[in-house]
Design a protein around this motif. Structure first.
Motif, mmCIF file in Angstrom:
data_model
loop_
_atom_site.group_PDB
_atom_site.id
_atom_site.type_symbol
_atom_site.label_atom_id
_atom_site.label_comp_id
_atom_site.label_asym_id
_atom_site.label_seq_id
_atom_site.Cartn_x
_atom_site.Cartn_y
_atom_site.Cartn_z
ATOM 1 N N TYR A 457 65.090 0.475 11.604
ATOM 2 C CA TYR A 457 65.188 -0.984 11.570
ATOM 3 C C TYR A 457 64.462 -1.537 10.342
ATOM 4 C CZ TYR A 457 67.126 -1.248 16.289
ATOM 5 O OH TYR A 457 67.936 -1.131 17.383
ATOM 6 N N THR A 458 64.957 -2.643 9.858
ATOM 7 C CA THR A 458 64.339 -3.356 8.745
ATOM 8 C C THR A 458 63.640 -4.598 9.270
ATOM 9 O OG1 THR A 458 65.971 -2.577 7.145
ATOM 10 C CG2 THR A 458 64.767 -4.570 6.574
ATOM 11 N N ILE A 459 62.371 -4.783 8.884
ATOM 12 C CA ILE A 459 61.620 -6.005 9.197
ATOM 13 C C ILE A 459 61.567 -6.842 7.925
ATOM 14 C CG2 ILE A 459 59.486 -6.983 10.117
ATOM 15 C CD1 ILE A 459 58.780 -4.168 11.091
ATOM 16 N N ARG A 460 62.020 -8.070 7.993
ATOM 17 C CA ARG A 460 61.988 -8.959 6.831
ATOM 18 C C ARG A 460 61.203 -10.212 7.202
ATOM 19 N NH1 ARG A 460 65.885 -12.816 4.532
ATOM 20 N NH2 ARG A 460 65.566 -12.977 2.288
ATOM 21 N N THR A 461 60.108 -10.456 6.503
ATOM 22 C CA THR A 461 59.297 -11.639 6.742
ATOM 23 C C THR A 461 59.512 -12.644 5.623
ATOM 24 O OG1 THR A 461 57.403 -10.633 5.627
ATOM 25 C CG2 THR A 461 57.542 -10.366 8.006
ATOM 26 N N ILE A 462 59.605 -13.919 5.981
ATOM 27 C CA ILE A 462 59.830 -15.004 5.029
ATOM 28 C C ILE A 462 58.755 -16.055 5.243
ATOM 29 C CG2 ILE A 462 61.479 -16.697 4.158
ATOM 30 C CD1 ILE A 462 63.647 -15.078 5.638
ATOM 31 N N ASP A 463 58.132 -16.480 4.171
ATOM 32 C CA ASP A 463 57.093 -17.502 4.232
ATOM 33 C C ASP A 463 57.558 -18.715 3.438
ATOM 34 O OD1 ASP A 463 54.897 -19.047 4.379
ATOM 35 O OD2 ASP A 463 53.521 -17.641 3.421
ATOM 36 N N PRO A 464 58.118 -19.769 4.093
ATOM 37 C CA PRO A 464 58.585 -20.934 3.355
ATOM 38 C C PRO A 464 57.480 -21.661 2.604
ATOM 39 C CG PRO A 464 59.436 -20.913 5.591
ATOM 40 C CD PRO A 464 58.366 -19.872 5.521
ATOM 41 N N LEU A 465 56.235 -21.508 3.068
ATOM 42 C CA LEU A 465 55.141 -22.215 2.402
ATOM 43 C C LEU A 465 54.770 -21.535 1.099
ATOM 44 C CD1 LEU A 465 52.875 -22.920 5.474
ATOM 45 C CD2 LEU A 465 54.787 -24.237 4.587
ATOM 46 N N GLY A 466 54.900 -20.209 1.084
ATOM 47 C CA GLY A 466 54.613 -19.459 -0.144
ATOM 48 C C GLY A 466 53.129 -19.287 -0.377
ATOM 49 N N SER A 467 52.797 -18.236 -1.091
ATOM 50 C CA SER A 467 51.414 -18.004 -1.487
ATOM 51 C C SER A 467 51.386 -17.493 -2.919
ATOM 52 C CB SER A 467 50.772 -16.982 -0.542
ATOM 53 O OG SER A 467 51.494 -15.779 -0.545
ATOM 54 N N GLY A 468 52.325 -17.921 -3.698
ATOM 55 C CA GLY A 468 52.456 -17.498 -5.082
ATOM 56 C C GLY A 468 53.615 -18.216 -5.695
ATOM 57 N N LYS A 469 54.041 -17.805 -6.876
ATOM 58 C CA LYS A 469 55.146 -18.469 -7.526
ATOM 59 C C LYS A 469 56.434 -18.193 -6.773
ATOM 60 C CE LYS A 469 53.297 -18.790 -12.178
ATOM 61 N NZ LYS A 469 53.556 -18.533 -13.603
ATOM 62 N N ALA A 470 57.280 -19.196 -6.704
ATOM 63 C CA ALA A 470 58.531 -19.072 -5.979
ATOM 64 C C ALA A 470 59.509 -18.224 -6.750
ATOM 65 C CB ALA A 470 59.127 -20.457 -5.719
ATOM 66 N N SER A 471 60.265 -17.397 -6.023
ATOM 67 C CA SER A 471 61.326 -16.615 -6.639
ATOM 68 C C SER A 471 62.592 -17.447 -6.681
ATOM 69 C CB SER A 471 61.552 -15.334 -5.827
ATOM 70 O OG SER A 471 62.036 -15.664 -4.547
ATOM 71 N N GLU A 472 63.675 -16.879 -7.190
ATOM 72 C CA GLU A 472 64.915 -17.610 -7.318
ATOM 73 C C GLU A 472 65.547 -17.877 -5.963
ATOM 74 O OE1 GLU A 472 66.316 -15.872 -11.670
ATOM 75 O OE2 GLU A 472 67.569 -15.623 -9.887
ATOM 76 N N ASN A 473 65.469 -16.911 -5.040
ATOM 77 C CA ASN A 473 66.195 -17.029 -3.795
ATOM 78 C C ASN A 473 65.361 -17.589 -2.651
ATOM 79 O OD1 ASN A 473 68.390 -15.946 -5.077
ATOM 80 N ND2 ASN A 473 67.880 -13.847 -4.496
ATOM 81 N N GLU A 474 64.084 -17.318 -2.633
ATOM 82 C CA GLU A 474 63.240 -17.807 -1.555
ATOM 83 C C GLU A 474 61.796 -17.827 -2.027
ATOM 84 O OE1 GLU A 474 64.562 -15.012 1.151
ATOM 85 O OE2 GLU A 474 63.426 -13.339 0.368
#
Length: 501
Positions: A457-474
Motif C-alpha cells: 500500500y502507498t501512504i500519501r500525506t498532504i499538508d495544505p498549510l505547508g511548511s516550506g516553499k510550495a511546489s507546482e502541484n501542491e
C-alpha cells in the motif's frame, strides 16, 4: 397523529444510520472529500491573486497565512432556505466549514445539523468572474496534448483552472470515469476582442485513456462554477504516439530476506520497485528456475502472478543450489497484454541468510527514497536518501487480529495538525486509483479494517498549510509504503481468527 409517527420513524432511521459500523461512516466521509486536491489548488490560486504584488518579499508569508484562513473563510453566495424534505437522510454527511464541501457548495444549517448545499446567488455576485465558455478543443497529431480555446470576459482579472477526469480502456464508459483532477496548463495564445477574450491553452494527456475536462475562472474572491464537461475523447489512433507503450522493467529487484524452513528447504522474499508505465500495472510475473544436473540435464522453472504488490515469497527452494529469478511487469490495453523486459538476478542458496534488504525507489526526479522492510513486516521506515533532516517521514505500521475484520492495520506517527490529509491506495505511487480518499487524522494514528493481505500500500500525506516553499502541484506532500502480512501466515499465527485466504 400521522405527522408524529412520521417524525418518530425519521428519528429512528437517523439513529440506525448513526449506529452503523464506524468504517462505513468513515467511507462516506471519504467520498465527500474526493476532490480535496482540487480544493487545495483553488485556494492556492485565490491566495496567489490576493498576495501578488511585484517586488514584494513577504508574498510567500502572505500566501501561507491566506491558505490557513481560507479553509475557514465562507465561500461566496448564500445558503438556500431551510426545507424539512431536503434534509431527510442527509445528516450523516456533515461539515464544519465551506471548505469541507465540494466545488462551490456551502456548509448550511439544516433540521438535523450542518450539510453541504448548492450556493444561491453566485450568478449575481459582481465580485466573481463569469463562467467561461469552451469554444473548441483539438488533439494535434504527433503530440500527447489537448489544445483548448476558451472565451471569457476581458473586463476582469482571473486565472483559468482546468480539471480533467479519465478512465483506462479502448471504449468509453461514463461509470468508469474517476475523480476530477487539476491539470497543469500551458498558455498558447490570447486575443482580446471588444469585451471578450479568447485564450488558447494546452494540457498533457496519457495514452490508452478516455478524457473529459472542464474549466473555471477564479479570482481572489472565488469562482461561480465550471463549464459543462467536454465530450469524451481519446488520443487518435492515427497518431503513432497515441498507442500506449509497454511498461518499463521493474527496477531494483532484490532478495529482502531468506530463511530455512522446518523441512530443510529454503524460503526467499524478493521485492522490486514499481515499474513505470503509460497504463496502470495489471500484475507482475515472477519466474524462478533451477538448473538440475542429471543424466537428462533440465531446467525446472516455476512462475506466478502477483497483483497489487511489489514483493513475493518463494518457498520450497532446494538448499546448496543456484536459482535464476525474473520479474516482468504487465499492463492491459484492450485485448492486448503489454509486457516489459524481464529484470533478473542470480541467488545462491549457500549464501548467508538475508535479514533485511533495501530498495532504492525513485518517486520524484530530484530525490530518492530508501524503503527499509522489517523481516516480520510489522513496521516500515521511509527516509529521504538525499538528506536525513527533521522533515523525513517516519511512520510505524502495526497489525493486530480482529474478530470482525480479520486484521486491523494501525499507522501511527502523523502528528495531527489542522488541514493535514492522508490517503491510502494499493499499488502505484500516485494513488490515481485510490481505495481510501483523503482523511484528516484527529489522533497520532489511523486504523484500517479492510485492507488486503500480502499487498503493498502507498501512504500519501498532504499538508495544505505547508511548511516550506510550495511546489507546482501542491503545497507539501510525502509518499510512503508498507506491505501487509501473508494470509496463510496470519491464519497460522491466529488460528481462532477467521480469515478468507
Amino acid at each position: 397523529m400521522l405527522e408524529a409517527k412520521q417524525f418518530f420513524c425519521l428519528l429512528l432511521a437517523v439513529s440506525i444510520l448513526r449506529t452503523k459500523d464506524i468504517y462505513g461512516a468513515h467511507q462516506r466521509r471519504v467520498r465527500a472529500n474526493r476532490a480535496i486536491d482540487v480544493k487545495d489548488k483553488i485556494i492556492e490560486i485565490q491566495c496567489y491573486a490576493r498576495c501578488f504584488k511585484p517586488n514584494t518579499e513577504n508574498r510567500y508569508d502572505c500566501e501561507r497565512k491566506c491558505r490557513f484562513e481560507m479553509t475557514k473563510t465562507p465561500r461566496p453566495g448564500k445558503c438556500p432556505s431551510l426545507t424539512f424534505s431536503n434534509h431527510i437522510g442527509a445528516c450523516i454527511d456533515t461539515c464544519q466549514y465551506d471548505f469541507d464541501c465540494p466545488e462551490t457548495q456551502k456548509c448550511c444549517s439544516s433540521t438535523c445539523g450542518p450539510v453541504c448545499q448548492d450556493a444561491v446567488g453566485l450568478d449575481k455576485d459582481p465580485t466573481l468572474p463569469p463562467i467561461p465558455k469552451i469554444i473548441a478543443f483539438k488533439l494535434p497529431k504527433g503530440q500527447r496534448v489537448c489544445e483548448v480555446t476558451i472565451q471569457a470576459s476581458a473586463n476582469s482579472v482571473y486565472a483559468y483552472h482546468v480539471e480533467a477526469r479519465h478512465h483506462v480502456g479502448s471504449l468509453f464508459s461514463a461509470r468508469k470515469l474517476g475523480n476530477w483532477q487539476w491539470q497543469s496548463v500551458e498558455k498558447i495564445a490570447e486575443i482580446s476582442e471588444n469585451k471578450t477574450r479568447r485564450t488558447g491553452i494546452s494540457f498533457k494527456l496519457k495514452p490508452g485513456r478516455w478524457y473529459q475536462f472542464r474549466v473555471a475562472a477564479i479570482n481572489a474572491n472565488g469562482f461561480r462554477g465550471y463549464t459543462e464537461p467536454s465530450k469524451p475523447f481519446a488520443l487518435s489512433n492515427q497518431n503513432i504516439r497515441a498507442d500506449p507503450k509497454p511498461p518499463k522493467s521493474p527496477p531494483d529487484l532484490q532478495v529482502l530476506s531468506s530463511r530455512i524452513l522446518p523441512n530443510g528447504q529454503m524460503s526467499l522474499r524478493v521485492a522490486w520497485c514499481p515499474a513505470k508505465s503509460d497504463l496502470p500495472i495489471e500484475k507482475y510475473r515472477v519466474i524462478w528456475a533451477l538448473y538440475v544436473r542429471s543424466n537428462d540435464d533440465s531446467l525446472i522453472a516455476n512462475e506466478t502472478f502477483v497483483k497489487d504488490a511489489t514483493q513475493f515469497e518463494i518457498t520450497r527452494l532446494v538448499v546448496d543450489s543456484c536459482y535464476y529469478i525474473q520479474v516482468q511487469a504487465i499492463s492491459i490495453s484492450g485485448r492486448r497484454r503489454l509486457k516489459s523486459e524481464k529484470v533478473s538476478l542470480l541467488f545462491n542458496t549457500t549464501m548467508p541468510l538475508v535479514q533485511n534488504g533495501k530498495l532504492q525507489c525513485s518517486t520524484h526526479k530530484s530525490s530518492k527514497e530508501t524503503i527499509t522492510y522489517a523481516a516480520n513486516n510489522n513496521n516500515i521506515l521511509m527516509e529521504d536518501a538525499a538528506s536525513h533532516s527533521k522533515n523525513s517521514s517516519k511512520y510505524n505500521v502495526k497489525f493486530r487480529p480482529s474478530k470482525k475484520f480479520g486484521m486491523i492495520v494501525q499507522i501511527s506517527g502523523f502528528h495531527p495538525q489542522k488541514g493535514r490529509l492522508v490517503e491510502i491506495c494499493a499499488g502505484g505511487l500516485n494513488c490515481e486509483n485510490r481505495e481510501y480518499g483523503a482523511i484528516r487524522p484527529k489522533k497520532d494514528y489511523i486504523e484500517y479494517g479492510k485492507l488486503k493481505f500480502n499487498t503493498t500500500y502507498t501512504i500519501r500525506t498532504i499538508d495544505p498549510l505547508g511548511s516550506g516553499k510550495a511546489s507546482e502541484n501542491e503545497v507539501n506532500s510525502s509518499t510512503d509504503h508498507f506491505t501487509t502480512p501473508e494470509c496463510e501466515n496470519w491464519h497460522q499465527r491466529f488460528p481462532k481468527i477467521h480469515v478468507d485466504c
